[in-house]
Design a protein around this motif. Structure first.
Motif, PDB file in Angstrom:
ATOM      1  N   TYR A 230      10.660   6.303   6.434  1.00 60.60           N
ATOM      2  CA  TYR A 230       9.599   5.736   6.343  1.00 60.60           C
ATOM      3  C   TYR A 230       9.752   4.780   5.742  1.00 60.60           C
ATOM      4  O   TYR A 230       9.745   4.992   4.434  1.00 60.60           O
ATOM      5  N   GLU A 231       9.588   2.730   5.766  1.00 61.52           N
ATOM      6  CA  GLU A 231       9.112   2.302   5.122  1.00 61.52           C
ATOM      7  C   GLU A 231       7.285   3.194   4.955  1.00 61.52           C
ATOM      8  O   GLU A 231       6.410   3.797   5.199  1.00 61.52           O
ATOM      9  N   PHE A 232       6.902   2.668   3.525  1.00 61.16           N
ATOM     10  CA  PHE A 232       5.658   2.684   3.054  1.00 61.16           C
ATOM     11  C   PHE A 232       4.686   3.152   3.272  1.00 61.16           C
ATOM     12  O   PHE A 232       4.012   4.332   3.904  1.00 61.16           O
ATOM     13  N   LYS A 233       4.000   2.431   4.580  1.00 62.09           N
ATOM     14  CA  LYS A 233       2.562   2.239   5.392  1.00 62.09           C
ATOM     15  C   LYS A 233       2.857   3.292   6.147  1.00 62.09           C
ATOM     16  O   LYS A 233       2.310   4.170   5.498  1.00 62.09           O
ATOM     17  N   ILE A 234       3.983   3.661   6.309  1.00 58.72           N
ATOM     18  CA  ILE A 234       4.478   4.579   7.698  1.00 58.72           C
ATOM     19  C   ILE A 234       4.429   6.172   7.052  1.00 58.72           C
ATOM     20  O   ILE A 234       3.236   7.406   7.465  1.00 58.72           O
ATOM     21  N   LEU A 235       4.854   6.281   5.999  1.00 58.73           N
ATOM     22  CA  LEU A 235       4.552   7.359   5.380  1.00 58.73           C
ATOM     23  C   LEU A 235       3.362   8.531   4.834  1.00 58.73           C
ATOM     24  O   LEU A 235       3.422   9.140   4.750  1.00 58.73           O
ATOM     25  N   PHE A 236       2.911   6.992   4.028  1.00 55.72           N
ATOM     26  CA  PHE A 236       1.506   7.218   3.279  1.00 55.72           C
ATOM     27  C   PHE A 236       0.758   7.422   4.724  1.00 55.72           C
ATOM     28  O   PHE A 236      -0.036   8.875   4.620  1.00 55.72           O
ATOM     29  N   GLU A 237       1.135   7.108   5.603  1.00 56.17           N
ATOM     30  CA  GLU A 237      -0.417   6.544   6.330  1.00 56.17           C
ATOM     31  C   GLU A 237      -0.059   8.141   7.339  1.00 56.17           C
ATOM     32  O   GLU A 237      -0.744   9.350   7.594  1.00 56.17           O
ATOM     33  N   THR A 238       1.485   9.068   7.856  1.00 57.43           N
ATOM     34  CA  THR A 238       1.318  10.206   7.910  1.00 57.43           C
ATOM     35  C   THR A 238       1.170  10.965   7.246  1.00 57.43           C
ATOM     36  O   THR A 238       0.930  12.690   8.043  1.00 57.43           O
ATOM     37  N   GLN A 239       1.433  11.121   5.950  1.00 55.59           N
ATOM     38  CA  GLN A 239       1.370  12.124   5.340  1.00 55.59           C
ATOM     39  C   GLN A 239       0.090  12.349   4.379  1.00 55.59           C
ATOM     40  O   GLN A 239       0.379  13.636   3.630  1.00 55.59           O
ATOM     41  N   LYS A 240      -0.430  11.771   4.615  1.00 54.69           N
ATOM     42  CA  LYS A 240      -1.559  11.611   3.720  1.00 54.69           C
ATOM     43  C   LYS A 240      -2.606  12.612   3.341  1.00 54.69           C
ATOM     44  O   LYS A 240      -3.209  13.377   1.929  1.00 54.69           O
ATOM     45  N   GLU A 241      -3.243  13.409   5.014  1.00 54.32           N
ATOM     46  CA  GLU A 241      -3.888  14.764   4.117  1.00 54.32           C
ATOM     47  C   GLU A 241      -2.812  15.871   4.332  1.00 54.32           C
ATOM     48  O   GLU A 241      -3.521  16.755   3.210  1.00 54.32           O
ATOM     49  N   ARG A 242      -1.292  15.040   4.162  1.00 53.50           N
ATOM     50  CA  ARG A 242      -0.478  16.948   3.477  1.00 53.50           C
ATOM     51  C   ARG A 242      -0.227  16.670   1.942  1.00 53.50           C
ATOM     52  O   ARG A 242      -1.090  17.563   1.572  1.00 53.50           O
ATOM     53  N   ILE A 243      -0.675  15.808   1.809  1.00 54.13           N
ATOM     54  CA  ILE A 243      -0.402  15.321   0.434  1.00 54.13           C
ATOM     55  C   ILE A 243      -2.374  15.119  -0.522  1.00 54.13           C
ATOM     56  O   ILE A 243      -2.068  15.830  -1.149  1.00 54.13           O
ATOM     57  N   GLU A 244      -3.456  14.957   0.607  1.00 54.93           N
ATOM     58  CA  GLU A 244      -4.600  15.462   0.239  1.00 54.93           C
ATOM     59  C   GLU A 244      -4.189  16.993  -0.486  1.00 54.93           C
ATOM     60  O   GLU A 244      -5.115  17.568  -1.172  1.00 54.93           O
ATOM     61  N   PHE A 245      -4.443  18.230   0.768  1.00 58.66           N
ATOM     62  CA  PHE A 245      -3.963  19.668   0.768  1.00 58.66           C
ATOM     63  C   PHE A 245      -3.268  19.611  -0.740  1.00 58.66           C
ATOM     64  O   PHE A 245      -3.626  20.922  -1.067  1.00 58.66           O
ATOM     65  N   LEU A 246      -2.410  19.411  -1.050  1.00 59.44           N
ATOM     66  CA  LEU A 246      -1.478  19.751  -1.959  1.00 59.44           C
ATOM     67  C   LEU A 246      -2.348  19.147  -3.553  1.00 59.44           C
ATOM     68  O   LEU A 246      -2.688  20.308  -4.307  1.00 59.44           O
ATOM     69  N   LEU A 247      -3.666  18.322  -3.716  1.00 60.32           N
ATOM     70  CA  LEU A 247      -3.510  17.612  -4.042  1.00 60.32           C
ATOM     71  C   LEU A 247      -5.276  18.739  -4.537  1.00 60.32           C
ATOM     72  O   LEU A 247      -5.968  19.411  -5.285  1.00 60.32           O
TER      73      LEU A 247
END
Length: 303
Positions: A230-247
């Protein structure tokens, strides 16, 4: 991969913030003492934190000295002058920044990084002489990291491991005695360092995500969470919660390790950085990409 581990000033007492700045200036002067003036440009907040953490687990008072800084020449500033931990982290600061420059040369053919690495080459040789076992570990883990990135590793935990392992090792291997030193204490430091290193690696990847996709460079977030390209915008919007959980997971583990340590002094500064500073950095970097709700900024507890 430097400069993420900082305090949240508004949550610190004035005296504690002034002490943090004195450590930062002290690190700058230890770098000058050990390596000369030009290497001071590599000065890192992350190494300042490591120095405060290690110093806070040692007995003995610290001493201050006043000086005029060329960058801020209008009034005297404070620096800490008798810290073995600052001496140790000044060496770490130089060697890690040196290998970051080498990595930039190899990845981007950066002439600026090439020239800077020449100035730090003497310092890297000095580090090898004084801390040969630590240097070998640094080379091994950074080589492991480079190989995994080159192989397009798609497991975020695996790709973060070498830098996390290295950070844990650097804390655990502090060459001087700590109060009530023991294997158990060193293992607790390793665990704190491991999770901090993992957090630094992931937050750096998040910080660089948009640019790396634009430049078609390897990014562990993209490799692990973007199988459909996916392009950046879609990638970040769909994976933000997963990224935040990791952090948040890394942040929580760091803070849990902090609570298991017995501090002699300055625990308030260390706690501020591991609790508020890291959480604030999460918010700042995640919200710079807030594509749908720029005004929504929340802080989460790691308790």
């Amino acid at each position: 991969m430097f400069g993420y581990v900082t305090p949240l000033k508004m949550e610190l007492k004035v005296k504690d913030y002034e002490k943090f700045k004195a450590y930062y200036c002290g690190l700058c002067h230890y770098i000058k003492k050990n390596f000369g003036n030009i290497p001071r440009l590599s000065l890192s907040y992350d190494m300042t934190f490591l120095a405060i953490l290690l110093d806070s687990l040692q007995e003995g008072n610290i001493s201050y000295d006043q000086f005029f800084c060329l960058v801020h020449p209008t009034k005297k500033k404070l620096k800490i002058i008798n810290s073995d931990a600052l001496n140790y982290t000044s060496y770490l600061n130089i060697i890690l920044f040196y290998y970051k420059l080498i990595d930039d040369v190899n990845d981007d053919k950066s002439l600026k990084a090439k020239l800077a690495s020449i100035f730090l080459n003497k310092g890297s040789n000095k580090f090898k002489h004084h801390f040969s076992n630590i240097h070998n570990k640094i080379v091994t883990e950074l080589d492991n990291l480079n190989k995994m990135e080159a192989s397009d590793c798609k497991n975020i935990d695996e790709i973060a491991h070498p830098f996390a392992e290295l950070t844990g090792f650097l804390l655990k291997s502090y060459p001087l005695s700590l109060l009530n030193d023991s294997l158990e204490l060193r293992e607790k430091l390793y665990t704190l360092g491991y999770n901090l290193g993992k957090w630094i690696y992931i937050i750096d990847a998040v910080d660089d995500l948009e640019k790396d996709l634009k430049d078609n460079k390897y990014n562990p977030i993209n490799a692990a969470m973007n199988p459909n390209n996916y392009e950046f915008k879609i990638l970040f919007e769909t994976q933000k919660e997963r990224i935040e959980f990791l952090l948040l997971s890394c942040s929580s583990q760091c803070y849990n390790s902090f609570k298991e340590l017995n501090f002699v002094k300055d625990s308030a500064i260390v706690e501020n950085i591991l609790l508020f500073g890291i959480m604030n950095k999460n918010d700042v970097i995640l919200n710079k990409y807030n594509l749908t709700d720029n005004n929504n900024c929340s802080r989460r507890s790691v308790n």
